[in-house]
Every structure is written in structure tokens, then in C-alpha cells.
Design a protein around this motif. Structure first.
Motif, PDB file in Angstrom:
ATOM      1  N   THR A 116       6.149   7.431  -3.360  1.00  0.00           N
ATOM      2  CA  THR A 116       5.244   8.084  -2.408  1.00  0.00           C
ATOM      3  C   THR A 116       5.038   9.544  -2.765  1.00  0.00           C
ATOM      4  O   THR A 116       3.926  10.085  -2.644  1.00  0.00           O
ATOM      5  N   ALA A 117       6.099  10.225  -3.230  1.00  0.00           N
ATOM      6  CA  ALA A 117       5.988  11.638  -3.595  1.00  0.00           C
ATOM      7  C   ALA A 117       5.050  11.849  -4.774  1.00  0.00           C
ATOM      8  O   ALA A 117       4.480  12.927  -4.938  1.00  0.00           O
ATOM      9  N   ARG A 118       4.851  10.824  -5.591  1.00  0.00           N
ATOM     10  CA  ARG A 118       3.985  10.946  -6.764  1.00  0.00           C
ATOM     11  C   ARG A 118       2.581  10.429  -6.496  1.00  0.00           C
ATOM     12  O   ARG A 118       1.849  10.094  -7.413  1.00  0.00           O
ATOM     13  N   GLY A 119       2.206  10.343  -5.227  1.00  0.00           N
ATOM     14  CA  GLY A 119       0.834  10.000  -4.864  1.00  0.00           C
ATOM     15  C   GLY A 119       0.570   8.539  -4.635  1.00  0.00           C
ATOM     16  O   GLY A 119      -0.582   8.160  -4.352  1.00  0.00           O
ATOM     17  N   GLY A 120       1.574   7.695  -4.746  1.00  0.00           N
ATOM     18  CA  GLY A 120       1.369   6.274  -4.528  1.00  0.00           C
ATOM     19  C   GLY A 120       1.668   5.871  -3.095  1.00  0.00           C
ATOM     20  O   GLY A 120       2.105   6.684  -2.270  1.00  0.00           O
ATOM     21  N   THR A 121       1.422   4.619  -2.784  1.00  0.00           N
ATOM     22  CA  THR A 121       1.764   4.070  -1.472  1.00  0.00           C
ATOM     23  C   THR A 121       2.680   2.874  -1.693  1.00  0.00           C
ATOM     24  O   THR A 121       2.486   2.084  -2.639  1.00  0.00           O
ATOM     25  N   ALA A 122       3.662   2.767  -0.820  1.00  0.00           N
ATOM     26  CA  ALA A 122       4.644   1.674  -0.934  1.00  0.00           C
ATOM     27  C   ALA A 122       4.780   0.997   0.417  1.00  0.00           C
ATOM     28  O   ALA A 122       5.057   1.656   1.425  1.00  0.00           O
ATOM     29  N   GLU A 123       4.582  -0.295   0.421  1.00  0.00           N
ATOM     30  CA  GLU A 123       4.662  -1.071   1.655  1.00  0.00           C
ATOM     31  C   GLU A 123       5.737  -2.148   1.488  1.00  0.00           C
ATOM     32  O   GLU A 123       5.718  -2.905   0.512  1.00  0.00           O
ATOM     33  N   LEU A 124       6.673  -2.188   2.433  1.00  0.00           N
ATOM     34  CA  LEU A 124       7.719  -3.221   2.436  1.00  0.00           C
ATOM     35  C   LEU A 124       7.333  -4.275   3.458  1.00  0.00           C
ATOM     36  O   LEU A 124       7.094  -3.967   4.622  1.00  0.00           O
ATOM     37  N   LYS A 125       7.298  -5.511   3.019  1.00  0.00           N
ATOM     38  CA  LYS A 125       6.828  -6.589   3.886  1.00  0.00           C
ATOM     39  C   LYS A 125       7.837  -7.727   3.891  1.00  0.00           C
ATOM     40  O   LYS A 125       8.400  -8.091   2.849  1.00  0.00           O
ATOM     41  N   ASP A 126       8.072  -8.266   5.089  1.00  0.00           N
ATOM     42  CA  ASP A 126       8.956  -9.419   5.251  1.00  0.00           C
ATOM     43  C   ASP A 126       8.106 -10.680   5.178  1.00  0.00           C
ATOM     44  O   ASP A 126       7.250 -10.922   6.026  1.00  0.00           O
ATOM     45  N   ARG A 127       8.316 -11.495   4.167  1.00  0.00           N
ATOM     46  CA  ARG A 127       7.480 -12.681   3.983  1.00  0.00           C
ATOM     47  C   ARG A 127       7.709 -13.716   5.079  1.00  0.00           C
ATOM     48  O   ARG A 127       6.832 -14.532   5.362  1.00  0.00           O
ATOM     49  N   ARG A 128       8.893 -13.699   5.706  1.00  0.00           N
ATOM     50  CA  ARG A 128       9.163 -14.713   6.727  1.00  0.00           C
ATOM     51  C   ARG A 128       8.382 -14.449   8.008  1.00  0.00           C
ATOM     52  O   ARG A 128       8.117 -15.349   8.786  1.00  0.00           O
ATOM     53  N   THR A 129       8.001 -13.181   8.251  1.00  0.00           N
ATOM     54  CA  THR A 129       7.219 -12.871   9.449  1.00  0.00           C
ATOM     55  C   THR A 129       5.815 -12.396   9.109  1.00  0.00           C
ATOM     56  O   THR A 129       4.946 -12.357   9.982  1.00  0.00           O
ATOM     57  N   GLY A 130       5.636 -12.016   7.841  1.00  0.00           N
ATOM     58  CA  GLY A 130       4.318 -11.513   7.461  1.00  0.00           C
ATOM     59  C   GLY A 130       4.027 -10.138   7.998  1.00  0.00           C
ATOM     60  O   GLY A 130       2.882  -9.691   7.975  1.00  0.00           O
ATOM     61  N   VAL A 131       5.017  -9.417   8.510  1.00  0.00           N
ATOM     62  CA  VAL A 131       4.817  -8.105   9.124  1.00  0.00           C
ATOM     63  C   VAL A 131       5.188  -7.023   8.131  1.00  0.00           C
ATOM     64  O   VAL A 131       6.217  -7.103   7.455  1.00  0.00           O
ATOM     65  N   SER A 132       4.400  -6.012   8.054  1.00  0.00           N
ATOM     66  CA  SER A 132       4.637  -4.913   7.138  1.00  0.00           C
ATOM     67  C   SER A 132       5.527  -3.865   7.782  1.00  0.00           C
ATOM     68  O   SER A 132       5.460  -3.625   8.982  1.00  0.00           O
ATOM     69  N   ALA A 133       6.357  -3.242   6.944  1.00  0.00           N
ATOM     70  CA  ALA A 133       7.230  -2.184   7.455  1.00  0.00           C
ATOM     71  C   ALA A 133       6.452  -0.951   7.857  1.00  0.00           C
ATOM     72  O   ALA A 133       6.937  -0.101   8.575  1.00  0.00           O
ATOM     73  N   GLY A 134       5.217  -0.827   7.403  1.00  0.00           N
ATOM     74  CA  GLY A 134       4.409   0.321   7.772  1.00  0.00           C
ATOM     75  C   GLY A 134       3.563   0.104   8.995  1.00  0.00           C
ATOM     76  O   GLY A 134       2.808   0.988   9.393  1.00  0.00           O
ATOM     77  N   THR A 135       3.663  -1.073   9.591  1.00  0.00           N
ATOM     78  CA  THR A 135       2.869  -1.363  10.781  1.00  0.00           C
ATOM     79  C   THR A 135       3.385  -0.559  11.959  1.00  0.00           C
ATOM     80  O   THR A 135       4.577  -0.297  12.057  1.00  0.00           O
ATOM     81  N   PRO A 136       2.514  -0.139  12.897  1.00  0.00           N
ATOM     82  CA  PRO A 136       2.960   0.623  14.072  1.00  0.00           C
ATOM     83  C   PRO A 136       4.048  -0.119  14.831  1.00  0.00           C
ATOM     84  O   PRO A 136       4.096  -1.351  14.824  1.00  0.00           O
TER      85      PRO A 136
END
Length: 784
Positions: free
Chosen positions: A490-510
Motif C-alpha cells: 500500500t505504501a508503494r501506491g498499490g491496493t491490497a484486499e484480503l478476502k475470505d472465500r468462505r464468506t465472500g466478504v472483503s476485509a476492506g468492506t465497511p
């Protein structure tokens, strides 16, 4: 007069010595249980001795020693020890290789080894062996026993090798002995048909053990028909062989001692655990308490030393006899010891009767025991837990090699299977829809961190990355590696999203849409929240009443059914059968932060809990008093017979804040009407009666905490005014305790003896290293 005795005044009245306490008392339940176990042990002991190739009286010696010595010293009072079918193969191999007297010497050495293990207190470590290994070992031994006894059932003699016995079986069938086959078939028929006799006659007949009926019936049939068969031969005790020193290679003898020690110890310890579970469901037996496994190991070691020295078979806990002992209503170790004494009496007085038993009948009995050791229930269990390879390898190893090598092979397969599951983490990297996707399947541990790091560092800087986690566990090393990469990317300008495949919910979701129930997340994230219904808003912009989130409740119930229910189902089934018998009434506030089972480390059936706003106890006789609290108190004291009542207050109590902020003449709402029961606590605090309560070693932090402490003391006074409580206190059947839980500190305080009306009320801090210093609070460990 002894020099150590105090001088007696000649004018003082003579003192009467206290009555002598009877140290050995046998109740009727123990007597009947010992007779039932004796009737089972007698034929089985002879049959197991026959199966091993040892002198038949060696089985009787082991049964007597196991009952008396292991019963007296062992840590599982209701477990019956003696010659066990699980030791048959081991003992037969030792006799074939070293001879009978050397086998007795090996038994003595194994007993000494068990004593050493018991002194080292490693008994619990034996239970770490995979159940699939134990079940496989028993199945292999059962197959070996059954194949060997088939030859005796057919009128022949078995070999020491299972494979040799299988190869010789066609030839044995060609020259079978009809008389031996008939007696064996009669024995098996009686053995399996006797427990299935229909009621009402069957309920009376089934009190006689099926094994005894089978052997007696076959013996009577052989005697009445005049069949010529080999029968039990008990040599004179004058020629009975005692233990001798084993001769042979040192490594071979060490392996023999190790094998005997392992099988005896594991079978006895697992049997003790099983007896505890079985005894918990019987009213009389449940009073014995849980087994001391280290002491049980000492008892088994002592029994093997004595049995081997006297020329007996190796001794271990026996499941069939232990089950019969518990089911017959045994309440102490006296039943086990008395059964051993009955075996001694039978050995001395019933020799002519025992010598009428056909060997084919005993062989059929032992063959049935061997077949039953291959349990379908065990096979279903290992299949459900995906441990079939461990079970199969252990069984084949015992059958084709020997018990020790089979167990070692099973343990090796179990370890390999566990490592495979732990390390079999698949990490893939791909690119689609303009994003780099890293998928992790399996448990994410430190062993997979190098491969995870390589996959993550293949993601170019400044790009969008999605890490999909498909597993139920992540250790600290993997978590740190993942978070460090995410921060760097993230510090180098990228975006990183962690997602749980069992729920389909992203760690970046509100937060309103995230389900973050994971083992590595904080407690506050162990909950599932869903978005609000369309047309509704949260916070200051709320339009209309909030919709109850039934999905969150359903998820919680589903999590309980999936994760918790399997762990507590057996205990809850026992409580459903026996009813509730809590030892304490716990009266506390309805505050959601007060989790009674957590702060008291209690489980189902331990506490009878009453919760209300402000942990208030309305005094009896007051007009418009609340009868629900009084009814719960009466039910707990009079019906459930609780031994103690605890009133628990807590910090930041909203009820106490409402009492302090109450305005005279306000409208009488239901909450205000209820809080009037807390007004005596306000008066106590204002009067300083007898002194403002405090938390040792500090005073209360604010007025709310002062009132909460005073309220606990006042509600204890209200409790004493209830008639049922007053009677129980006067009879010495009940104790009252005050407790205060500080939510922010996660610390409990208990009211000590100086909480009496005549002195200051002080709540003592209860910590792990200071439990013994708390005064006037019995069973502190069950409360804190």
C-alpha cells in the motif's frame, strides 16, 4: 505416662476415647457388584490363559492380584483389573520366544517400569496417542485372537503366527472334531442369545452374566452327553512355576518389556477415562469422583510386579468387567477387591468343578471377545475423522508383525497425516480483470510463510492485489507476514484486499457489512453484522425504528450448532437425563457485559442464575414486591438444595447510576418502580453503615462504584430476611457471598469475613496467585 502426654488433672472428669473408626466397610451394593464381576472374570481368566498358552491357573492368579492389588492402590476405584484380551497376543509371543518363567520375569520388569512412569506423572501423556492407533491395535489383537481360537474350536491347536494359522485353516477344516464344534457352537449360541431373552422373564435372567451361562451350559451338555473332549487342567499348586530371569538378547528383552508396559498402561489409562464417563451416569458410582491417572499407573505397576512374581499373567484394566462393576451399582473400590478375594476362594475350593470345563467352550468364549474387539463403532469414528489410514496400518501391523511394531507404524502414519494436513497449503497466483489474485487454500502456518512470501512478492508495485484466504486457521507468523506485505504494498501506491472465500466478504468492506469471525481476530470482531434495511440509516440519520437483525442471531445459532454443540452434547445429554443439580445460586445484574459463565469459569449445570436490573433482592413482605426473584430463591434453596448464594454487582452499573440521578416526584415508570428496591442501598451508603465499602486495597473510584458495593451488602441483608434462606442458614446448609466484578479491569472481588454487619465491608481481590488468602469463601476456584 508418656513423656509427650500432657498432665491430667486428677479432679477433672475422665475423658472417653473417641470411637474407633471402621476403616474397611463393605456395603451391599459393593457385595452384589463384586459377585457379578467374579462370575464374569472366572471363565474369561481361564479362557485368556488358554489363548496365551500359559498355565491356566496363571489367569486366576492375575485376576486375583488385579482385583486386590490394583483395586487397593489404583487411582480408578471402579476399574476392574486382571488378565485382558488386549494382552493375549503380547503374552503369547513372549511365551513362545522366552518361555513361561521368563515371561513372568518380563511382567515384573514391566510393572517396575509402570511404577517409574507413575512417579514421573506422565499418565496424561499416554492419552495423547491417537485414538485411531488404539482402536487399530485392539482390532489387530482381536483378529489375532479370533483366528487362533478358531483352531481350538475346530478341535486342533493354533500356531503363534496369524498368517500360519490362516494358511493351516483349510487343513484344519478337513479334520475338524465334531464334538468340539458342537460344544463351541452351543457356547456361542448361549453367549449371544442370553442377553436377547425378551421381557419380563429376560429382565430377571439377564442378571446372570452371559459368559457364565455359556460356559456352564456347555459344560453341563458335555457332561450329560458323555462327550470326550480336552478339559481344563489345573496342575497342583506345588508345581506352580514362579518368575525367572529372562535370558536372551538385551535389545529383545527391552523391547518385550517396553511392549508389555505400553499395552498395559495405555489400555488401563483409556479404561479409567471410560469408567469415569460411565460412572458419571450412575447415581451411586458418580460419588467416587474422577480418576487419578498417575496413581492408577502406580496401582497397575504394583499389580504386575506381584502377578509376575507369583506366576500370573500381565495385568491391565478390563473394559468388560469394569462396565459390569459400574452397571451393578458399585460405589467404592471394595467391590473390586472383594471380587479378587472371591477368585482366590474359587481357586482353592472349586478346582474339581473348574476341571470339568471343556477347552473348546473357553476357546469359543475368547474368540467371541476377539471378534467384538473389531468394533464397527470405532471404524465409523475413524472414518468420520478421516483417520482410516492410521487405523488400517496399525491393524495390519499388529496382525502381520507384532503389537509394538504395529503401534509404532500407526503412530508414524498418524504423525505423517497430521503434518500433511498442516503443510498441505496450496498457494496460487493469477491475474484477471486487471488485478493480481493470490489464493491460499488450507491452514496458513509458519511452514507455508516462505511460499506465501514468494507469491506475494511476485505482485508488481502499484497494482491492485486480492488475497483470497480459504482456511480456518492462521498462525502469528503467517499473520505478520501478510500484514507486513500489505503495509509495504500500500505504501508503494498499490491496493491490497484480503478476502475470505468462505464468506465472500472483503476485509476492506465497511464494518456494517463485514463478517469477521476468525480465530485470529480480536474479541470485538467476533460478531457478524449485516447492512441495514433499504430506506434506513444508522446513527444520527436514522429514519424509523431499527430492524432487529435476525440474521445475526441465526448466524450465532448456526455457529453454536457447528462448533460448540459437538463439545457439550454428551454433558447436556447427561444433564437432560439426570436433571439439574447446581451447587450455587448466582444473582447478578442483567448488564450485557456480565458473562456469568465466563467470569466464574462454569459450565452447564453449575450455576442457577437469576438476573435483573441492578442485581436487586426485594425484601419479603413488602407491598407490591416482585415474586419472581423470591420464587427463584425459594426454588434454589428448597428444591435444588444449593449450598451457596452469591450476589454479584459490577462497575458502571446503569441501575446504580439511575438511583443516584433519580428525581423526586418523577412519573412512576416500570423501571423506577423496580429501582425502589435499591433505595435501602442508597440509605446504607448515606448513613455510612457500618462504613463505606471498599475494594482492598483501594477505596471506591466514584459514587457509582460506592453505591454498587453498598448494594451488594444490602442485598445480602435482604436475602437473610427470606424465610427459606434463614432456615437454611440456621441449619448450616447455606452460605451467602458477595461479589463485585470490575468490567474495565476484568477482575473479580469477593466479600470476605469482615463484611459482617459489625465491621467494615471489604471486597478482597481474587487473583490466581492469591486464592488461598481469601477468607470466608469456600470453593473459590469455582467462582473465579
Amino acid at each position: 505416662m508418656s513423656a509427650c502426654a500432657p498432665p491430667r488433672n486428677e479432679h477433672s472428669p475422665p475423658t472417653t476415647p473417641p470411637p474407633r473408626r471402621r476403616r474397611f466397610r463393605v456395603g451391599s451394593a459393593d457385595v452384589s457388584a463384586s459377585v457379578a464381576v467374579f462370575l464374569i472374570a472366572l471363565p474369561l481368566s481361564l479362557g485368556i490363559a488358554l489363548a496365551t498358552g500359559a498355565p491356566l491357573q496363571a489367569g486366576l492368579v492375575a485376576a486375583a492380584v488385579g482385583g486386590i492389588v490394583a483395586g487397593r492402590i489404583g487411582g480408578c476405584p471402579l476399574q476392574v483389573s486382571g488378565p485382558a484380551a488386549g494382552l493375549t497376543v503380547v503374552t503369547a509371543d513372549l511365551i513362545h520366544q522366552y518361555g513361561w518363567r521368563a515371561t513372568c520375569g518380563i511382567t515384573v520388569l514391566a510393572g517396575i517400569a509402570q511404577l517409574g512412569l507413575g512417579c514421573m506423572k506422565v499418565a496424561r501423556g499416554a492419552l495423547a496417542v491417537s485414538p485411531a492407533v488404539v482402536h487399530g491395535m485392539l482390532a489387530g489383537i482381536g483378529i489375532t485372537i479370533a483366528v487362533a481360537q478358531v483352531h481350538i474350536v475346530l478341535g486342533g491347536r493354533p500356531d503363534s503366527s496369524v498368517l500360519t494359522n490362516l494358511r493351516a485353516l483349510p487343513a484344519q477344516l478337513a479334520r475338524l472334531d465334531p464334538a468340539a464344534l458342537v460344544i463351541s457352537a452351543l457356547t456361542l449360541t448361549l453367549l449371544f442369545a442370553w442377553p436377547r431373552i425378551p421381557d419380563p422373564v429376560g429382565s430377571l435372567l439377564r442378571k446372570v452374566p452371559a459368559a457364565l451361562v455359556a460356559v456352564v451350559g456347555a459344560t453341563a451338555a458335555a457332561a450329560l452327553t458323555g462327550l470326550t473332549l480336552p478339559r481344563v487342567d489345573l496342575p497342583s499348586w506345588r508345581s506352580h512355576a514362579l518368575a525367572g530371569l529372562p535370558q536372551g538378547p538385551t535389545l529383545g528383552i527391552v523391547a518385550a518389556v517396553l511392549t508389555t508396559t505400553l499395552v498395559c498402561s495405555v489400555q488401563s489409562l483409556l479404561g479409567a477415562v471410560a469408567v469415569d464417563k460411565l460412572a458419571a451416569g450412575h447415581t451411586g458410582s458418580a460419588r467416587v469422583g474422577r480418576s487419578d491417572l498417575d496413581r492408577e499407573l502406580l496401582g497397575q505397576g504394583a499389580a504386575n510386579i506381584v502377578s509376575g512374581a507369583l506366576g500370573g499373567l500381565p495385568v491391565a484394566g478390563v473394559a468388560v468387567r469394569s462396565t459390569a462393576n459400574v452397571n451393578a451399582g458399585a460405589v467404592s473400590r471394595n467391590s473390586t477387591m472383594l471380587h479378587g478375594a472371591l477368585v482366590v476362594i474359587a481357586t482353592l475350593l472349586l478346582v474339581p468343578v473348574l476341571e470339568q470345563i471343556p477347552l473348546a467352550s473357553l476357546a469359543a468364549l475368547v474368540m467371541a471377545v476377539g471378534i467384538q474387539m473389531v468394533s464397527l463403532n470405532h471404524i465409523r469414528t475413524v472414518t468420520r475423522h478421516r483417520e482410516v489410514p492410521v487405523y488400517v496400518v496399525t491393524t495390519l501391523g499388529v496382525v502381520c508383525l507384532n503389537v509394538l511394531q504395529g503401534v509404532l507404524l500407526g503412530i508414524a502414519v498418524a504423525v505423517a497425516l497430521a503434518l500433511h494436513r498442516l503443510t498441505h497449503t496450496r498457494i496460487t497466483h493469477g491475474e484477471r480483470e486487471g488485478a493480481h489474485h493470490i489464493r491460499v487454500s488450507g491452514q496458513l502456518t509458519f511452514l507455508a510463510v516462505p511460499r506465501l512470501s514468494r507469491a506475494l512478492h511476485r505482485v508488481p508495485h502499484g497494482t491492485r492485489a486480492v488475497v483470497e484466504l480459504d482456511g480456518s486457521f492462521m498462525d502469528h507468523a503467517a499473520y505478520e507476514a501478510l500484514q507486513d506485505w500489505r503495509t509495504s504494498h500500500t505504501a508503494r501506491g498499490g491496493t491490497a484486499e484480503l478476502k475470505d472465500r468462505r464468506t465472500g466478504v472483503s476485509a476492506g468492506t465497511p464494518p456494517s457489512t463485514v463478517c469477521r469471525c476468525r480465530p485470529w481476530t480480536p474479541w470485538r470482531n467476533h460478531r457478524c453484522a449485516l447492512p441495514t434495511a433499504p430506506g434506513r440509516q444508522d446513527g444520527a440519520g436514522t429514519t424509523g425504528a431499527p430492524r432487529p437483525d435476525t440474521h445475526e442471531l441465526a448466524r450465532g445459532i448456526s455457529s453454536f450448532q457447528r462448533n460448540t454443540a459437538p463439545l457439550v452434547r454428551e454433558e447436556l445429554a447427561r444433564l437432560a437425563k439426570e436433571g439439574q443439580r447446581p451447587s450455587q445460586l448466582f444473582l447478578t445484574c442483567a448488564d450485557s457485559r456480565l458473562v456469568t459463565s465466563m467470569i466464574t469459569a462454569s459450565g452447564p449445570g453449575d450455576l442457577f442464575v437469576v438476573r435483573n436490573v441492578g442485581n436487586l433482592v426485594p425484601p419479603p413482605g413488602e407491598e407490591h414486591a416482585d415474586d419472581s426473584v423470591a420464587a427463584a430463591i425459594e426454588y434454589a434453596v428448597e428444591v435444588l438444595g444449593v449450598r451457596s448464594i452469591t450476589v454479584c454487582g459490577h462497575s458502571g452499573c446503569g441501575a446504580m447510576q439511575a438511583l443516584l440521578a433519580a428525581e423526586p416526584g418523577a412519573a412512576p415508570t416500570p423501571l423506577r418502580r423496580w429501582l425502589r428496591h435499591g433505595e435501602p442501598s442508597l440509605a446504607r451508603l448515606a448513613e455510612g453503615r457500618p462504613e463505606r465499602p471498599r475494594l482492598a486495597p483501594r477505596p471506591a473510584a466514584d459514587a457509582v462504584e460506592e453505591l454498587s458495593l453498598a448494594n451488594v451488602v444490602q442485598q445480602l441483608a435482604h436475602l437473610r430476611a427470606h424465610e427459606s434462606v434463614a432456615r437454611a442458614l440456621a441449619a448450616g446448609r447455606l452460605e451467602l457471598h458477595g461479589m463485585y466484578f470490575h468490567v474495565g479491569e476484568a477482575r473479580a472481588y469477593l466479600l470476605g469475613d469482615d463484611g459482617d454487619e459489625a465491621e467494615a465491608a471489604v471486597f478482597h481481590d481474587v487473583r490466581e496467585d492469591a486464592r488461598d488468602d481469601v477468607r470466608g469463601v469456600p470453593e473459590v476456584g469455582s467462582l473465579v
